[in-house]
Design a protein around this motif. Structure first.
Motif, PDB file in Angstrom:
ATOM      1  N   ARG A   1       0.838  -1.198   0.000  1.00  0.00           N
ATOM      2  CA  ARG A   1       0.000   0.000   0.000  1.00  0.00           C
ATOM      3  C   ARG A   1       0.877   1.254   0.000  1.00  0.00           C
ATOM      4  NH1 ARG A   1      -5.638   0.574   3.086  1.00  0.00           N
ATOM      5  NH2 ARG A   1      -5.924   2.818   3.098  1.00  0.00           N
ATOM      6  N   THR A   2       0.395   2.314  -0.655  1.00  0.00           N
ATOM      7  CA  THR A   2       1.126   3.577  -0.712  1.00  0.00           C
ATOM      8  C   THR A   2       0.346   4.660  -0.002  1.00  0.00           C
ATOM      9  OG1 THR A   2       0.073   4.180  -2.816  1.00  0.00           O
ATOM     10  CG2 THR A   2       2.177   2.977  -2.920  1.00  0.00           C
TER      11      THR A   2
ATOM     12  N   GLY B   1      -5.690   4.393  -4.935  1.00  0.00           N
ATOM     13  CA  GLY B   1      -4.288   4.784  -4.959  1.00  0.00           C
ATOM     14  C   GLY B   1      -4.094   6.281  -5.047  1.00  0.00           C
TER      15      GLY B   1
ATOM     16  N   ARG C   1      -2.341   8.787  -2.108  1.00  0.00           N
ATOM     17  CA  ARG C   1      -1.164   9.628  -2.352  1.00  0.00           C
ATOM     18  C   ARG C   1      -1.479  11.106  -2.119  1.00  0.00           C
ATOM     19  NH1 ARG C   1      -0.793   5.757  -6.497  1.00  0.00           N
ATOM     20  NH2 ARG C   1      -1.875   7.134  -7.966  1.00  0.00           N
TER      21      ARG C   1
END
Length: 920
Positions: free
Chosen positions: A463-464, A492, A496
């Motif tokens: 995961r980001t 996603g 971010r």
């Protein structure tokens, strides 16, 4: 006896155990599941799925996990009867499985594929709909153990929107208790009726007439029964208006106010008992939006008074095309997804230029129209007028929020089935009030509200961005309470983006109380962002269950976010004072009244469900119904003053203090942790509805900033104390003449090594000097170390001139008596001297009000005194919250000549050679 239950029965003595021997009916419309928490030799969880007339069963030692990386051992055991799903109790000693059993979760499950083939293959996939278990799961049989007496399987969470890392969430730890007394989730008692309501909801959602919404609607032809029902509806008995567009009964002529606070709905725990007295509308998943039309000036305003016209120019253009009459229109803006359902995320994207989806405005009320104040008009009459106005110029963008149905139970079921938020109910005969009202109610499918973002965690695995957001809400004392974290509902891009935004807001200190949030690697942020989150329910530990992130809200300030508490429907109409008509109404809508204080103080203040009532024999004007939470909390260890003592104090001095506060902007110093804890200096109170007696000043006084705050009535002092406000500071001007102050203040602040006798001498010297200038100074204790000298003046000069004059006075005294006075602040500049603080005389600056306590050990108070009392004062905190009774008989008498002593500064400025700066 079915073969499947032979082993089950063989293991039990049913003359001893209360477990069911057999029985139970298979559900006709859905397969059920149950998970029983079982304290046998070792604690484990019995996982049971209904199939082919029995409950297929596994013992899961560690219980289920929402982490997709966890493989939880599940030992396949004998089938159980369906009736076992209702078993909760204790299996006696010496019996198989002896120990306590509770129903930890229950609900329905849907196989993904053929479940029988899956069992034979050793891989069963399914989706669960329970109180605690949600989303997709899989049971996988381990290979190579075919000869084992009990087959080992693995229970694994599939990757979906409910999946969460174990480090962030443990379902068995978060939700340990029984759900036996809770209703079975996911059941519909009358599918046919629900489907008909679904058709109606879809029609309303898509802007069609309810009468065209599918076969169910077509079948509903008028007849004796429907006519009888209509006769019972209050709206049906009212006489129609005599001509199209005529103003309904109750309308009065009135100017169009510059601002308007919208009526807000109250979350309730169930539908009203007399549904025919209410109308029902869709609860739209969007932003509340008010429209003010005055000639060619069309403004779109959020519920908190923010002007969003520039963000909604296409909508403004369409409203202008429709040529609606002048007035205030109330509604909600939404953006529909490809299925025609309001989508909150798409609405947010519509503002950043990345999405061209059409914003649709559903209008449901019109409190002002055609030079008339309609707030005292019945709701159904207001809506009839609104429908006429909108029908005259039909629009796909601006639509009437139509009424449909009279059965709120089935409407909520239908709304949930098609993925809407829920239903709004409004009493047909209700008037429009500019506050939260029990006559507008919210019936929600699930729970959903705003939370303040107080921090975030790091992502794990692939995961980001972020792992989860740390959520909070403000309690009734203004403390940000931790409400759990949310790690679902992101993609996603949003992960971010949030990381970038939050990194720019990081702070070293947690905005939550100490040790409120578990974990040591959390990132803290300033509590300024608001997230909308849906969830299943609140845990016993006041955290949200199964939260899903819906988006950020930009239309609500973080300070207004509180925990929504469902209330019972108020079955009798709101009988509070009706809105005034005409110009008085317009004025009241934009500027709350300031008087009478005594009358307002007798009103009950805001209640808290978990609060304790104050003793009814309290001194002062404290209402017996006023509620105080955590009254036992010690605010000052030195004196022992508790929060209840503080409330009692403000009840005693309320009327005295209002003489010094009336009409003045104030700033509030909140001390949730008491003396020695963190302080919050609050100049703007955005949600005054939570603080009766506290109001906002006219926005025009300071147009470049949020509306300033004022204490409108003595009740506002009690509300402030309930919110942990200790100090109340006021400015040197009133709202009536805000650009020209009517007083100035000198704060005598002693430096290191200065004795109290030197402070008294300094005050006496200042008095002599000011009187020589033709001014009349008044004295009060500061409640702290020093004294305050206050000089009333006529409101003729601007802020800068008055401040510059006071600076000149201080410079003169510091030059004349440099061993006694300092003109510069800073500890090193005033060692052995007294700094005369003139900086409190600038625009927006404040000084602690007379009778205000101080957040200092001992809790001294600022008290007006006579000059001849100066020699007898022992300190700036001569009187305290505990000893105020010694001074109450004097009250404000020492300042009896204050109002008539105001003078101009012309003579004083000439005496010291002061010349005002020329204005550019």
């Amino acid at each position: 006896m079915p073969d499947a239950l032979k082993l089950y029965k063989a293991k039990r003595n049913f003359s001893v155990t209360s477990e069911p021997e057999e029985g139970g009916q298979a559900s006709p419309d859905a397969l059920t599941f149950v998970i029983q928490k079982h304290w046998a030799t070792r604690l484990h969880y019995d996982f049971r799925l209904e199939l082919d007339g029995t409950m297929k069963s596994w013992a899961v030692p560690k219980g289920p996990s929402y982490d997709t990386h966890d493989r939880r051992m599940a030992i396949h055991v004998e089938d159980h009867p369906i009736s076992y799903s209702d078993f909760e109790g204790t299996i006696p000693p010496q019996q198989y499985g002896a120990g306590k059993v509770i129903i930890w979760d229950k609900g329905t499950w849907e196989p993904i594929g053929d479940p029988r083939a899956g069992f034979a293959k050793g891989e069963v996939k399914f989706e669960m709909h329970g109180h605690k278990m949600h989303g997709r799961w899989v049971l996988v049989r381990l290979r190579g153990h075919e000869d084992d007496k009990q087959e080992p399987w693995l229970l694994i969470k599939e990757n979906d929107e409910y999946a969460r890392p174990a480090a962030e969430f443990s379902v068995i730890d978060e939700f340990p208790d029984s759900v036996k007394d809770l209703p079975m989730p996911g059941r519909t008692t009358d599918t046919a009726v629900a489907n008909a309501k679904v058709a109606q909801l879809k029609a309303e959602r898509d802007g069609a007439e309810p009468a065209k919404a599918g076969k169910a609607a077509k079948a509903a032809k008028p007849g004796k029964e429907t006519a009888a029902a209509a006769a019972k509806t209050p709206a049906a008995s009212k006489a129609p208006r005599t001509r199209r567009g005529a103003m309904p009964e109750g309308a009065v002529k009135g100017d169009l106010p510059a601002t308007l606070n919208p009526e807000l709905a109250t979350l309730v725990d169930g539908p009203p008992q007399k549904p025919e007295e209410w109308i029902y509308e869709i609860k739209f998943d969007g932003y509340r939006m008010l429209t003010r039309i005055e000639g060619k000036d069309i403004r779109l305003i959020t519920r908190n008074g923010n002007d969003w016209t520039d963000k909604l120019l296409p909508l403004q253009k369409e409203i202008r095309r429709m040529k609606l009459p002048d007035g205030w229109y109330d509604g909600e803006i939404v953006v529909h997804d490809e299925n025609g359902k309001p989508n909150f995320n798409l609405l947010q994207l519509a503002f950043d230029g990345s999405n061209k989806a059409q914003v649709v405005y559903f209008v449901f009320d019109v409190p002002y129209c055609k030079g008339h104040d309609l707030r005292d008009v019945r709701l159904d009459d207001r809506r009839a007028l609104l429908q006429e106005l909108l029908a005259a110029k039909p629009s796909d963008t601006v639509r009437f929020s139509a009424e449909f149905g009279t059965d709120p139970d089935q409407l909520v079921v239908a709304a949930c089935q098609i993925g809407l938020e829920g239903v709004i109910g409004k009493r047909r005969d209700s008037r429009y009030v500019t506050r939260r009202s029990p006559e507008w109610i919210k019936l929600k499918c699930g729970q959903r509200q705003e939370f303040v973002i107080g921090g975030y965690t790091d992502p794990q695995g692939s995961r980001t961005g972020i792992g989860s957001l740390l959520l909070g809400y403000y309690d009734d004392e203004g403390v940000l309470r931790y409400a759990g974290n949310v790690g679902s509902g992101f993609n996603g891009a949003s992960l971010r983006h949030l990381r970038e935004v939050l990194e720019g807001m990081e702070t070293e200190k947690s905005p939550f109380p100490a040790r409120a949030v578990p974990g040591r690697t959390n990132h803290w942020v300033r509590p300024e962002l608001v997230a909308e989150v849906s969830f299943s329910e609140w845990t016993a530990g006041d955290a949200v269950r199964h939260p899903v992130f819906q988006g950020l809200r930009k239309d609500k300030p973080a300070r207004s976010v509180v925990r929504e508490q469902a209330k019972h429907v108020q079955e009798t109409p709101d009988t509070s004072t009706p809105a005034k008509g005409g110009k008085a109404a317009a004025k009241a809508a934009s500027k709350p009244a300031a008087k009478p204080a005594a009358k307002a103080a007798a009103k009950p203040a805001a209640k808290s469900a978990r609060a304790k009532p104050v003793d009814t024999d309290l001194p002062g004007n404290l209402p017996a119904t006023f509620r105080v939470t955590h009254g036992e909390r010690v605010m000052d260890k030195e004196s022992g003053v508790t929060k209840m003592d503080l409330v009692r104090y403000y009840a005693l001095v309320g009327q005295l203090m209002m003489e010094h506060l009336e009409g003045r902007p104030v700033s509030l110093v909140r001390a949730p942790e008491g003396v020695g804890g963190e302080l919050f200096f609050q100049k703007h109170v955005t949600d005054t509805a939570k603080m009766p007696g506290v109001a906002q000043m006219d926005q025009a006084l300071d147009p470049d900033h949020p509306s300033m705050t004022r204490i409108a009535t003595a009740e506002g002092l009690l509300s402030s104390a309930q919110w942990n406000v200790v100090e109340i500071h006021s400015q040197n001007a009133t709202g009536k003449h805000y650009d020209t102050p009517d007083r100035f203040v000198f704060d005598l602040d002693p430096g290191e090594g200065v004795s109290w006798a030197q402070v008294q001498e300094a005050a006496a010297l200042m008095r002599v000097f000011l009187e020589e200038l033709g001014l009349t100074p008044f004295l009060k204790t500061s409640g702290g170390k020093g004294l305050h000298v206050v000089v009333p003046i006529k409101p003729k000069l601007d802020w800068d001139t008055v401040k510059d004059f006071t600076h000149a006075v201080v410079d003169h005294l510091a030059r004349t008596l440099p061993d006694r006075f300092a003109a510069k602040s800073g500890a090193k500049n005033r060692v052995g001297r007294i700094f005369i603080d003139y900086l409190r005389n600038g625009r927006g600056a404040t000084t602690v009000s007379a009778w205000s306590p101080r957040v200092r050990p001992g809790m001294g108070i600022s008290v007006p005194v006579r000059w001849d009392e100066l020699p007898g004062l022992t300190s700036g905190a001569h009187w305290t919250v505990k000893t105020v009774h010694e001074r109450l008989d004097e009250g404000n008498a020492p300042w009896a000549e204050y109002a008539k002593s105001a003078a101009t500064l012309t003579k004083a400025m000439k005496a010291i050679g002061f010349k005002p700066a020329k204005k550019k």
